[in-house]
Design an enzyme around this catalytic site. Structure first.
Site, PDB file in Angstrom:
ATOM      1  N   ARG A  58       0.827  -1.216   0.000  1.00  0.00           N
ATOM      2  CA  ARG A  58       0.000   0.000   0.000  1.00  0.00           C
ATOM      3  C   ARG A  58       0.859   1.263   0.000  1.00  0.00           C
ATOM      4  O   ARG A  58       0.338   2.371  -0.056  1.00  0.00           O
ATOM      5  CB  ARG A  58      -0.929  -0.001   1.218  1.00  0.00           C
ATOM      6  CG  ARG A  58      -1.818  -1.239   1.228  1.00  0.00           C
ATOM      7  CD  ARG A  58      -3.016  -1.079   2.086  1.00  0.00           C
ATOM      8  NE  ARG A  58      -2.678  -0.564   3.416  1.00  0.00           N
ATOM      9  CZ  ARG A  58      -3.577  -0.280   4.343  1.00  0.00           C
ATOM     10  NH1 ARG A  58      -4.850  -0.456   4.074  1.00  0.00           N
ATOM     11  NH2 ARG A  58      -3.212   0.166   5.521  1.00  0.00           N
TER      12      ARG A  58
ATOM     13  N   LEU B 157       4.174   3.827  -1.394  1.00  0.00           N
ATOM     14  CA  LEU B 157       4.553   4.415  -2.693  1.00  0.00           C
ATOM     15  C   LEU B 157       5.234   3.372  -3.584  1.00  0.00           C
ATOM     16  O   LEU B 157       4.859   3.174  -4.741  1.00  0.00           O
ATOM     17  CB  LEU B 157       5.490   5.610  -2.428  1.00  0.00           C
ATOM     18  CG  LEU B 157       6.110   6.280  -3.639  1.00  0.00           C
ATOM     19  CD1 LEU B 157       5.059   6.991  -4.482  1.00  0.00           C
ATOM     20  CD2 LEU B 157       7.186   7.287  -3.230  1.00  0.00           C
TER      21      LEU B 157
ATOM     22  N   SER C  25      18.083   2.230   0.551  1.00  0.00           N
ATOM     23  CA  SER C  25      17.872   3.653   0.310  1.00  0.00           C
ATOM     24  C   SER C  25      19.220   4.312   0.087  1.00  0.00           C
ATOM     25  O   SER C  25      20.235   3.842   0.616  1.00  0.00           O
ATOM     26  CB  SER C  25      17.191   4.246   1.535  1.00  0.00           C
ATOM     27  OG  SER C  25      17.282   5.643   1.496  1.00  0.00           O
ATOM     28  N   SER C  26      19.240   5.414  -0.664  1.00  0.00           N
ATOM     29  CA  SER C  26      20.522   6.076  -0.921  1.00  0.00           C
ATOM     30  C   SER C  26      21.068   6.750   0.347  1.00  0.00           C
ATOM     31  O   SER C  26      22.229   7.164   0.366  1.00  0.00           O
ATOM     32  CB  SER C  26      20.377   7.101  -2.043  1.00  0.00           C
ATOM     33  OG  SER C  26      19.397   8.043  -1.703  1.00  0.00           O
TER      34      SER C  26
ATOM     35  N   TYR D  71      17.825   5.156  11.029  1.00  0.00           N
ATOM     36  CA  TYR D  71      17.150   4.546   9.878  1.00  0.00           C
ATOM     37  C   TYR D  71      18.183   3.970   8.895  1.00  0.00           C
ATOM     38  O   TYR D  71      18.065   2.827   8.432  1.00  0.00           O
ATOM     39  CB  TYR D  71      16.299   5.627   9.186  1.00  0.00           C
ATOM     40  CG  TYR D  71      15.627   5.186   7.922  1.00  0.00           C
ATOM     41  CD1 TYR D  71      14.471   4.421   7.964  1.00  0.00           C
ATOM     42  CD2 TYR D  71      16.133   5.548   6.668  1.00  0.00           C
ATOM     43  CE1 TYR D  71      13.840   4.017   6.796  1.00  0.00           C
ATOM     44  CE2 TYR D  71      15.508   5.147   5.505  1.00  0.00           C
ATOM     45  CZ  TYR D  71      14.358   4.390   5.569  1.00  0.00           C
ATOM     46  OH  TYR D  71      13.736   3.986   4.418  1.00  0.00           O
TER      47      TYR D  71
ATOM     48  N   LYS E 287      18.884   0.111   7.595  1.00  0.00           N
ATOM     49  CA  LYS E 287      18.901  -0.262   6.169  1.00  0.00           C
ATOM     50  C   LYS E 287      20.246  -0.907   5.797  1.00  0.00           C
ATOM     51  O   LYS E 287      20.286  -1.882   5.038  1.00  0.00           O
ATOM     52  CB  LYS E 287      18.668   0.977   5.299  1.00  0.00           C
ATOM     53  CG  LYS E 287      17.243   1.455   5.324  1.00  0.00           C
ATOM     54  CD  LYS E 287      16.419   0.622   4.371  1.00  0.00           C
ATOM     55  CE  LYS E 287      14.957   0.753   4.651  1.00  0.00           C
ATOM     56  NZ  LYS E 287      14.136  -0.226   3.963  1.00  0.00           N
TER      57      LYS E 287
ATOM     58  N   LEU F 294      12.459   9.238  -4.815  1.00  0.00           N
ATOM     59  CA  LEU F 294      11.360   8.761  -5.655  1.00  0.00           C
ATOM     60  C   LEU F 294      10.200   9.740  -5.624  1.00  0.00           C
ATOM     61  O   LEU F 294      10.033  10.473  -4.647  1.00  0.00           O
ATOM     62  CB  LEU F 294      10.868   7.405  -5.160  1.00  0.00           C
ATOM     63  CG  LEU F 294      11.912   6.301  -5.148  1.00  0.00           C
ATOM     64  CD1 LEU F 294      11.370   5.081  -4.409  1.00  0.00           C
ATOM     65  CD2 LEU F 294      12.304   5.925  -6.575  1.00  0.00           C
TER      66      LEU F 294
ATOM     67  N   HIS G 243       8.626  15.221   1.087  1.00  0.00           N
ATOM     68  CA  HIS G 243       9.928  15.520   0.492  1.00  0.00           C
ATOM     69  C   HIS G 243       9.786  16.752  -0.407  1.00  0.00           C
ATOM     70  O   HIS G 243       8.675  17.206  -0.683  1.00  0.00           O
ATOM     71  CB  HIS G 243      10.422  14.314  -0.327  1.00  0.00           C
ATOM     72  CG  HIS G 243      10.722  13.116   0.515  1.00  0.00           C
ATOM     73  ND1 HIS G 243      10.219  11.870   0.258  1.00  0.00           N
ATOM     74  CD2 HIS G 243      11.478  12.991   1.635  1.00  0.00           C
ATOM     75  CE1 HIS G 243      10.653  11.022   1.182  1.00  0.00           C
ATOM     76  NE2 HIS G 243      11.416  11.674   2.020  1.00  0.00           N
TER      77      HIS G 243
ATOM     78  N   ARG H  61      19.782  17.537  -6.905  1.00  0.00           N
ATOM     79  CA  ARG H  61      19.231  16.248  -6.483  1.00  0.00           C
ATOM     80  C   ARG H  61      18.773  15.459  -7.711  1.00  0.00           C
ATOM     81  O   ARG H  61      18.535  16.020  -8.779  1.00  0.00           O
ATOM     82  CB  ARG H  61      18.017  16.456  -5.557  1.00  0.00           C
ATOM     83  CG  ARG H  61      18.332  17.130  -4.220  1.00  0.00           C
ATOM     84  CD  ARG H  61      19.100  16.210  -3.277  1.00  0.00           C
ATOM     85  NE  ARG H  61      19.370  16.826  -1.980  1.00  0.00           N
ATOM     86  CZ  ARG H  61      20.434  17.560  -1.683  1.00  0.00           C
ATOM     87  NH1 ARG H  61      21.359  17.798  -2.608  1.00  0.00           N
ATOM     88  NH2 ARG H  61      20.600  18.049  -0.470  1.00  0.00           N
TER      89      ARG H  61
HETATM   90  N1  LIG Z   1      10.038   7.139  -1.034  1.00  0.00           N
HETATM   91  C1  LIG Z   1      11.299   7.302  -1.413  1.00  0.00           C
HETATM   92  O1  LIG Z   1      11.707   8.370  -1.944  1.00  0.00           O
HETATM   93  C2  LIG Z   1      12.286   6.172  -1.255  1.00  0.00           C
HETATM   94  C3  LIG Z   1      13.567   6.360  -1.759  1.00  0.00           C
HETATM   95  C4  LIG Z   1      14.482   5.341  -1.625  1.00  0.00           C
HETATM   96  C5  LIG Z   1      14.133   4.166  -1.000  1.00  0.00           C
HETATM   97  N2  LIG Z   1      12.885   3.983  -0.529  1.00  0.00           N
HETATM   98  C6  LIG Z   1      12.611   2.706   0.152  1.00  0.00           C
HETATM   99  O2  LIG Z   1      11.479   2.033  -0.360  1.00  0.00           O
HETATM  100  C7  LIG Z   1      10.819   1.324   0.680  1.00  0.00           C
HETATM  101  C8  LIG Z   1       9.355   1.691   0.692  1.00  0.00           C
HETATM  102  O3  LIG Z   1       9.218   3.086   0.829  1.00  0.00           O
HETATM  103  P1  LIG Z   1       7.841   3.849   0.536  1.00  0.00           P
HETATM  104  O4  LIG Z   1       8.211   5.247   0.199  1.00  0.00           O
HETATM  105  O5  LIG Z   1       7.007   3.046  -0.399  1.00  0.00           O
HETATM  106  O6  LIG Z   1       7.187   3.832   2.006  1.00  0.00           O
HETATM  107  P2  LIG Z   1       5.648   4.018   2.412  1.00  0.00           P
HETATM  108  O7  LIG Z   1       4.894   4.680   1.323  1.00  0.00           O
HETATM  109  O8  LIG Z   1       5.649   4.633   3.767  1.00  0.00           O
HETATM  110  O9  LIG Z   1       5.116   2.519   2.539  1.00  0.00           O
HETATM  111  C9  LIG Z   1       5.602   1.661   3.524  1.00  0.00           C
HETATM  112  C10 LIG Z   1       4.783   0.393   3.559  1.00  0.00           C
HETATM  113  O10 LIG Z   1       5.317  -0.432   4.578  1.00  0.00           O
HETATM  114  C11 LIG Z   1       4.259  -1.013   5.296  1.00  0.00           C
HETATM  115  N3  LIG Z   1       4.649  -1.251   6.684  1.00  0.00           N
HETATM  116  C12 LIG Z   1       5.262  -0.396   7.549  1.00  0.00           C
HETATM  117  N4  LIG Z   1       5.405  -0.989   8.747  1.00  0.00           N
HETATM  118  C13 LIG Z   1       4.870  -2.236   8.645  1.00  0.00           C
HETATM  119  C14 LIG Z   1       4.705  -3.314   9.547  1.00  0.00           C
HETATM  120  N5  LIG Z   1       5.122  -3.228  10.826  1.00  0.00           N
HETATM  121  N6  LIG Z   1       4.103  -4.436   9.103  1.00  0.00           N
HETATM  122  C15 LIG Z   1       3.662  -4.531   7.827  1.00  0.00           C
HETATM  123  N7  LIG Z   1       3.791  -3.552   6.913  1.00  0.00           N
HETATM  124  C16 LIG Z   1       4.381  -2.415   7.336  1.00  0.00           C
HETATM  125  C17 LIG Z   1       3.110  -0.022   5.234  1.00  0.00           C
HETATM  126  O11 LIG Z   1       1.924  -0.781   5.375  1.00  0.00           O
HETATM  127  P3  LIG Z   1       0.450  -0.182   5.694  1.00  0.00           P
HETATM  128  O12 LIG Z   1       0.085   0.675   4.517  1.00  0.00           O
HETATM  129  O13 LIG Z   1      -0.430  -1.353   5.822  1.00  0.00           O
HETATM  130  O14 LIG Z   1       0.620   0.628   6.944  1.00  0.00           O
HETATM  131  C18 LIG Z   1       3.294   0.586   3.849  1.00  0.00           C
HETATM  132  O15 LIG Z   1       2.570  -0.132   2.894  1.00  0.00           O
HETATM  133  C19 LIG Z   1      11.541   1.701   1.982  1.00  0.00           C
HETATM  134  O16 LIG Z   1      12.412   0.666   2.323  1.00  0.00           O
HETATM  135  C20 LIG Z   1      12.329   2.937   1.625  1.00  0.00           C
HETATM  136  O17 LIG Z   1      13.547   3.022   2.323  1.00  0.00           O
HETATM  137  C21 LIG Z   1      11.932   4.959  -0.643  1.00  0.00           C
END
Ligand SMILES: NC(=O)c1ccc[n+]([C@@H]2O[C@H](COP(=O)([O-])OP(=O)(O)OC[C@H]3O[C@@H](n4cnc5c(N)ncnc54)[C@H](OP(=O)(O)O)[C@@H]3O)[C@@H](O)[C@H]2O)c1
Length: 319
Positions: A16, A18, A111-112, A140, A144, A170, A183, A213
C-alpha cells in the site's frame, strides 16, 4: 534461479506504500495472477511469529521487501528508536523467513541514505560503510545498512538469492503531499498548485535553490524491480558481487530548475522566493548507476513527463 512467469507466486511486502503499490501495479499489468499481499493490520511484520505463520501458509516463491517505517527529517529526529527498531525487525523477520521457506529470490529495498554524508559524487555501491552518515536519519540508515549486510551474509553462507536495491529520491502517484512531512518534490507541486488556486503572488522555497538532487519516477523503479527479478543469478553475481544495485536516472537537477519546471507544469504564475536563511543540506546527491546500466536497464520516464503524470494524479486525488 528459474525465471518467473505469470503463475509464479509473488509476495509484495508494503503493497500500500509508494514503492510497493507501484510494484504491484506493474506485476498486475504484466499479467501476474498469483500475487500475495497483506496490510500491516493483517500481518504486522515486526511480529516474528506472525511473519513465520504467514510464510508457512502462503509459501511465496518471490518476495519484494518494500515494507518499512519511512519518514522525513522531523519524524526521524523525533522517533529515532521506532525507526531503527521497526526496520531491523521487519527486514530480519522477512529475509530470514523467506530463506527458511525456500523463496527463490528476494529484492530488498534499501535507500541512498546509507551512503556517507560526504561520499564522493556520483555515489557507487562500494561506498557503503566508508564514512559517517547524515546524523538526522542515522538510525534509519543503520537499519537499512544492516538489511543490506544481512542479504549479503545470506547469499554468502546459504547461497540465498537476496539482492538490495538503492533507489534515489522517488516520486509519483501515492506520494506524501503533506507539507509537514513531505519531500521536496511533492511539497513544491503542492505549493505551486495552491498558489495557482489562491492566486498568491509568491511561492517560498527553502534554501538557495542551488543544491542538486536526482529524482526517479516510482514506475521506473518498479520497471527496474521486474527487470532484476528476471535476471539470472550468475549475471547479478558478476555485475554486483556484493548484491547491491543503485537505481536512479544518472542525472541530477538544481532545486531552482526543478521549481521552475513545476511552476510551468502547474501553470502557476507566482514568483519564486528563495529563503536562504533555511539550510540547503548537501550540495549534491547523485547515484552512480553504471552497474544496472551495464545490465541493460535505464530509466525511461523523463522528469517533465513524470511530473505531469504526478500532478494529474494529485489533482484527481486531492480535488
Ligand atoms: N520514497 C522514497 O523516496 C524512497 C527512496 C528510496 C528508497 N525507498 C525505500 O522504499 C521502501 C518503501 O518506501 P515507501 O516510500 O514506499 O514507504 P511508504 O509509502 O511509507 O510505505 C511503507 C509500507 O510499509 C508497510 N509497513 C510499515 N510498517 C509495517 C509493519 N510493521 N508491518 C507490515 N507492513 C508495514 C506499510 O503498510 P500499511 O500501509 O499497511 O501501513 C506501507 O505499505 C523503503 O524501504 C524505503 O527506504 C523509498
Amino acid at each position: 534461479m528459474s525465471r518467473t512467469d505469470e503463475g509464479s507466486k509473488v509476495y509484495v511486502a508494503g503493497h500500500r506504500g509508494l514503492v510497493g503499490s507501484a510494484i504491484l501495479r506493474r506485476l498486475q499489468a504484466e499479467g501476474y495472477r498469483n500475487l500475495v499481499t497483506r496490510s500491516r493490520a493483517e500481518v504486522d511484520l515486526t511480529d516474528q511469529a506472525a511473519v513465520d505463520r504467514f510464510f508457512a501458509q502462503e509459501q511465496p516463491e518471490y518476495v519484494f521487501l518494500a515494507a518499512a517505517k519511512v519518514g522525513g527529517i522531523l519524524a526521524n529526529s523525533t522517533a529515532p528508536a521506532d525507526f531503527i527498531r521497526d526496520n531491523l525487525l521487519i527486514q530480519t523477520h522477512v529475509i530470514d523467513a523467506a530463506y527458511r521457506r525456500g523463496v527463490k529470490k528476494l529484492l530488498f529495498l534499501g535507500s541512498s541514505c546509507i551512503y556517507p554524508k560526504h561520499a564522493p559524487q556520483p555515489m557507487k555501491e562500494e561506498y557503503l560503510l566508508t564514512g559517517p552518515l547524515e546524523p538526522t536519519n542515522e538510525p534509519y540508515a543503520v537499519a537499512k545498512s544492516a538489511g543490506i549486510k544481512m542479504c549479503q551474509a545470506y547469499r554468502q553462507q546459504y547461497g540465498f538469492d537476496a539482492i538490495s536495491l538503492m533507489p534515489t529520491n522517488l516520486y509519483g502517484p501515492g506520494d506524501n503531499f503533506d507539507l509537514e512531512t513531505s519531500h521536496v518534490l511533492p511539497a513544491l507541486l503542492r505549493k505551486f498548485h495552491e498558489s495557482k488556486v489562491s492566486g498568491s503572488p509568491s511561492v517560498v522555497i527553502w534554501g538557495t535553490g542551488t543544491p542538486r538532487r536526482e529524482f526517479l519516477h516510482v514506475d521506473d523503479l518498479a520497471d527496474a524491480c521486474l527487470f532484476l527479478l528476471q535476471q539470472p543469478d550468475q549475471v547479478l553475481r558478476t555485475v554486483a558481487p556484493d548484491g547491491m544495485l543503485n537505481v536512479g536516472v544518472g542525472k541530477d537537477i538544481a532545486i531552482h530548475e526543478l521549481a521552475r519546471l513545476i511552476q510551468d507544469i502547474t501553470g502557476s504564475s507566482s514568483e519564486l522566493l528563495f529563503d536562504s536563511s533555511k539550510p540547503d543540506g548537501t550540495p549534491r546527491k547523485l547515484l552512480d548507476v553504471s552497474r544496472i546500466r551495464s545490465m541493460g536497464w535505464s530509466a525511461k520516464i523523463s522528469l517533465r513527463e513524470g511530473l505531469q503524470k504526478t500532478y494529474q494524479w494529485f489533482c484527481e486525488s486531492h480535488s
